[in-house]
Design a protein around this motif. Structure first.
Motif, PDB file in Angstrom:
ATOM      1  N   ALA A  54       0.832  -1.214   0.000  1.00 40.82           N
ATOM      2  CA  ALA A  54       0.000   0.000   0.000  1.00 40.82           C
ATOM      3  C   ALA A  54       0.861   1.256   0.000  1.00 40.82           C
ATOM      4  O   ALA A  54       0.569   2.219  -0.726  1.00 40.82           O
ATOM      5  CB  ALA A  54      -0.929  -0.013   1.210  1.00 40.82           C
ATOM      6  N   PHE A  55       1.918   1.259   0.800  1.00 40.10           N
ATOM      7  CA  PHE A  55       2.838   2.398   0.794  1.00 40.10           C
ATOM      8  C   PHE A  55       3.557   2.508  -0.551  1.00 40.10           C
ATOM      9  O   PHE A  55       3.738   3.607  -1.091  1.00 40.10           O
ATOM     10  CB  PHE A  55       3.860   2.264   1.924  1.00 40.10           C
ATOM     11  CG  PHE A  55       3.363   2.677   3.271  1.00 40.10           C
ATOM     12  CD1 PHE A  55       3.090   4.015   3.557  1.00 40.10           C
ATOM     13  CD2 PHE A  55       3.160   1.742   4.277  1.00 40.10           C
ATOM     14  CE1 PHE A  55       2.638   4.406   4.800  1.00 40.10           C
ATOM     15  CE2 PHE A  55       2.705   2.123   5.528  1.00 40.10           C
ATOM     16  CZ  PHE A  55       2.436   3.453   5.792  1.00 40.10           C
ATOM     17  N   GLU A  56       3.969   1.383  -1.089  1.00 39.49           N
ATOM     18  CA  GLU A  56       4.697   1.389  -2.358  1.00 39.49           C
ATOM     19  C   GLU A  56       3.830   1.892  -3.496  1.00 39.49           C
ATOM     20  O   GLU A  56       4.328   2.567  -4.412  1.00 39.49           O
ATOM     21  CB  GLU A  56       5.221  -0.013  -2.658  1.00 39.49           C
ATOM     22  CG  GLU A  56       6.357  -0.437  -1.727  1.00 39.49           C
ATOM     23  CD  GLU A  56       6.774  -1.875  -1.906  1.00 39.49           C
ATOM     24  OE1 GLU A  56       7.876  -2.221  -1.470  1.00 39.49           O
ATOM     25  OE2 GLU A  56       5.991  -2.671  -2.482  1.00 39.49           O
ATOM     26  N   GLU A  57       2.527   1.604  -3.448  1.00 37.36           N
ATOM     27  CA  GLU A  57       1.615   2.077  -4.491  1.00 37.36           C
ATOM     28  C   GLU A  57       1.523   3.601  -4.510  1.00 37.36           C
ATOM     29  O   GLU A  57       1.194   4.196  -5.537  1.00 37.36           O
ATOM     30  CB  GLU A  57       0.229   1.474  -4.283  1.00 37.36           C
ATOM     31  CG  GLU A  57       0.156  -0.010  -4.643  1.00 37.36           C
ATOM     32  CD  GLU A  57      -1.178  -0.627  -4.267  1.00 37.36           C
ATOM     33  OE1 GLU A  57      -2.071   0.132  -3.780  1.00 37.36           O
ATOM     34  OE2 GLU A  57      -1.340  -1.837  -4.440  1.00 37.36           O
ATOM     35  N   LEU A  58       1.819   4.219  -3.378  1.00 33.25           N
ATOM     36  CA  LEU A  58       1.803   5.681  -3.308  1.00 33.25           C
ATOM     37  C   LEU A  58       3.162   6.290  -3.648  1.00 33.25           C
ATOM     38  O   LEU A  58       3.336   7.501  -3.587  1.00 33.25           O
ATOM     39  CB  LEU A  58       1.378   6.132  -1.910  1.00 33.25           C
ATOM     40  CG  LEU A  58      -0.074   5.826  -1.523  1.00 33.25           C
ATOM     41  CD1 LEU A  58      -0.332   6.251  -0.079  1.00 33.25           C
ATOM     42  CD2 LEU A  58      -1.043   6.527  -2.454  1.00 33.25           C
TER      43      LEU A  58
END
Length: 282
Positions: A54-58
């Motif tokens: 989820a962090f990487e998607e941002l």
């Protein structure tokens, strides 16, 4: 309360994409080192990897999942090295007693608490990951039964902040009674009840500001005139006189040390997070 340099960010549970976006857009840069600790979760590895993604998607490209459980000790050299370098530590939801039991007494937690006091780092968490932030945490008490002596239970938290009870899923799971009972029992504590999708940022170890669309409940027993808690028998209802309550929303804050409700200064940037159409992760 001591003034600290770090920030605590606590979400009441439910949809947590808003918390992730807040950390990404308001708090840290894309190069910040983020450590996800999912010890509280039933499926820790699955949960940890989901938050990492989820962090990487941002666009956050320096995110790692730190596994701490029965088979993976907290104080291995690699973990200690990583916790010394991290800019953001994120605790997932799940079982707060389990999470605290693996962290309390560890060198890793000692280092993290010291860094929180002395450096501008972020300690964030949702649900169980929010509940463990104080020195004491509530872990039992259901509905109206929580206003019966002996039905509300607390235990040792991770002590990033002291003299505060942080309770989560507050409105949704009817937890007013147990938070009121907790502060009536320990009137030098402030109770903070977090609704789902709504959270707080605690700055300088004192200033509690709200983010998200819902309401944060503050319960203050510092001016209680009477309580029967010391004299009533187990399994009997409690009586409390002059328990104070405040309702905070985005744009307002509560100063713990001063017991003060106030609007955030007009010159400050208010925090707004869009929580629409996001999946629940824990």
């Amino acid at each position: 309360m001591e003034e600290v340099k770090g920030k605590l960010i606590a979400l009441g549970g439910g949809y947590d994409d808003g918390l992730i976006k807040l950390i990404h857009s308001k708090i840290c840069s894309l190069t910040s080192r983020i450590e996800v600790i999912a010890t509280a979760a039933t499926e820790a590895e699955e949960s940890g990897q989901a938050y990492k993604e989820a962090f990487e998607e941002l666009g956050c490209h320096n995110v790692r999942f730190m596994r701490i459980d029965e088979e993976h000790e907290a104080d291995i050299p690699d973990n200690l090295k990583r916790i010394k370098q991290a800019d953001v530590i994120f605790f997932t939801g799940g079982d707060q007693v389990r999470l605290a039991s693996f962290l309390n007494g560890s060198e890793l937690l000692r280092i993290l608490r010291k860094r929180y006091r002395e450096e501008e780092i972020i300690v964030a968490g949702t649900s169980a990951g929010a509940a463990i932030m104080s020195d004491r945490m509530i872990y039992d008490g259901y509905g109206h039964y929580s206003l019966i002596k002996g039905e509300m239970k607390t235990t040792t938290g991770c002590s990033f902040i002291k003299k505060v009870f942080i309770d989560t899923h507050f409105a949704e799971r009817g937890r007013f009674g147990r938070l009121a009972h907790a502060v009536a029992h320990d009137p030098d504590y402030i109770g903070i009840g977090l609704s789902e999708e709504t959270g707080i940022i605690i700055k300088k170890g004192n200033q509690v500001e709200v983010f998200g669309p819902g309401v944060v409940t503050i319960i203050d027993a510092s001016e209680v005139a009477f309580s029967n808690l010391r004299e009533v028998e187990e399994n009997e209802p409690i009586a409390v006189e002059n328990l104070k309550m405040h309702l905070l929303v985005n744009g307002y804050r509560y100063c713990l040390k001063e017991h003060l409700f106030q609007p955030v200064a007009a010159t400050a940037t208010l925090i707004h997070v869009d929580n629409s159409a996001v999946p629940a992760k824990g």
